[in-house]
Design a protein around this motif. Structure first.
Motif, PDB file in Angstrom:
ATOM      1  N   ILE A 141       0.848  -1.193   0.000  1.00 24.40           N
ATOM      2  CA  ILE A 141       0.000   0.000   0.000  1.00 24.40           C
ATOM      3  C   ILE A 141       0.883   1.241   0.000  1.00 24.40           C
ATOM      4  O   ILE A 141       1.714   1.413   0.889  1.00 24.40           O
ATOM      5  N   ASP A 142       0.712   2.104  -0.998  1.00 29.85           N
ATOM      6  CA  ASP A 142       1.469   3.348  -1.106  1.00 29.85           C
ATOM      7  C   ASP A 142       0.506   4.529  -1.164  1.00 29.85           C
ATOM      8  O   ASP A 142      -0.578   4.425  -1.741  1.00 29.85           O
ATOM      9  N   PHE A 143       0.921   5.635  -0.569  1.00 33.92           N
ATOM     10  CA  PHE A 143       0.095   6.846  -0.565  1.00 33.92           C
ATOM     11  C   PHE A 143       0.977   8.062  -0.352  1.00 33.92           C
ATOM     12  O   PHE A 143       2.156   7.932  -0.017  1.00 33.92           O
ATOM     13  N   GLU A 144       0.402   9.253  -0.545  1.00 31.30           N
ATOM     14  CA  GLU A 144       1.183  10.484  -0.523  1.00 31.30           C
ATOM     15  C   GLU A 144       1.286  11.127   0.852  1.00 31.30           C
ATOM     16  O   GLU A 144       2.230  11.861   1.115  1.00 31.30           O
ATOM     17  N   LYS A 145       0.343  10.857   1.739  1.00 30.89           N
ATOM     18  CA  LYS A 145       0.381  11.424   3.091  1.00 30.89           C
ATOM     19  C   LYS A 145       1.545  10.824   3.880  1.00 30.89           C
ATOM     20  O   LYS A 145       2.073   9.787   3.511  1.00 30.89           O
ATOM     21  N   ASP A 146       1.849  11.429   5.013  1.00 25.46           N
ATOM     22  CA  ASP A 146       2.865  10.872   5.890  1.00 25.46           C
ATOM     23  C   ASP A 146       2.394   9.545   6.480  1.00 25.46           C
ATOM     24  O   ASP A 146       3.109   8.554   6.454  1.00 25.46           O
ATOM     25  N   ARG A 147       1.182   9.533   7.029  1.00 25.01           N
ATOM     26  CA  ARG A 147       0.621   8.319   7.632  1.00 25.01           C
ATOM     27  C   ARG A 147      -0.895   8.334   7.482  1.00 25.01           C
ATOM     28  O   ARG A 147      -1.509   9.384   7.339  1.00 25.01           O
TER      29      ARG A 147
END
Length: 108
Positions: A53-59
Motif C-alpha cells: 500500500i502506497d500513498f502520498e500522506k505521511d501516515r
C-alpha cells in the motif's frame, strides 16, 4: 509494464482500536495480508494475498479513509478478484484491521 505486478487504486479504511484495528497509523510501503474471502460461517480464510500500500500522506491513522495505490503480485486468481467495486479486508495475521474497495485497476 512489469507483468508480475498488478496496480490498483483503492479506498482504504483503517478500523479504530475499539473496532479491532491498530493503535497506530501505517506508513507508505505497508505490506499487510489482503483477504478476499472467508470460509463459510467462520473468520478463517483460505488464502491471503500480498499487496504493498502506497500513498502520498505521511501516515494513515485508525478511523481514517484514504484513496491509495496498491501493488499486488500477480499469482493464483488475483486478477479475477480485482474488479471495480470489490471489497476486501486488510489483516495483520489473523486480526482484521481494515477494509478496502477497488476504485480502478490501472494499466501501464
Amino acid at each position: 509494464m512489469n507483468s508480475d505486478i498488478i496496480n490498483i487504486t483503492a479506498k482504504l479504511t483503517l478500523y479504530t482500536k475499539e473496532n479491532g484495528g491498530r493503535e497506530t497509523g501505517i506508513g507508505t510501503g505497508y505490506r499487510p495480508n489482503h483477504v478476499m474471502e472467508y470460509l463459510p460461517n467462520s473468520n478463517d480464510f483460505p488464502t491471503t494475498y500480498i499487496g504493498q500500500i502506497d500513498f502520498e500522506k505521511d501516515r494513515i491513522y485508525p478511523g481514517e479513509t484514504e484513496n491509495v495505490k496498491i501493488m499486488f503480485l500477480r499469482h493464483q486468481n488475483i486478477e479475477e478478484l480485482l474488479k471495480k467495486g470489490r471489497i476486501w479486508w486488510i489483516h495483520e495475521g489473523p486480526r482484521k484491521i481494515g477494509e478496502a474497495e477497488v476504485i480502478e485497476v490501472l494499466t501501464e
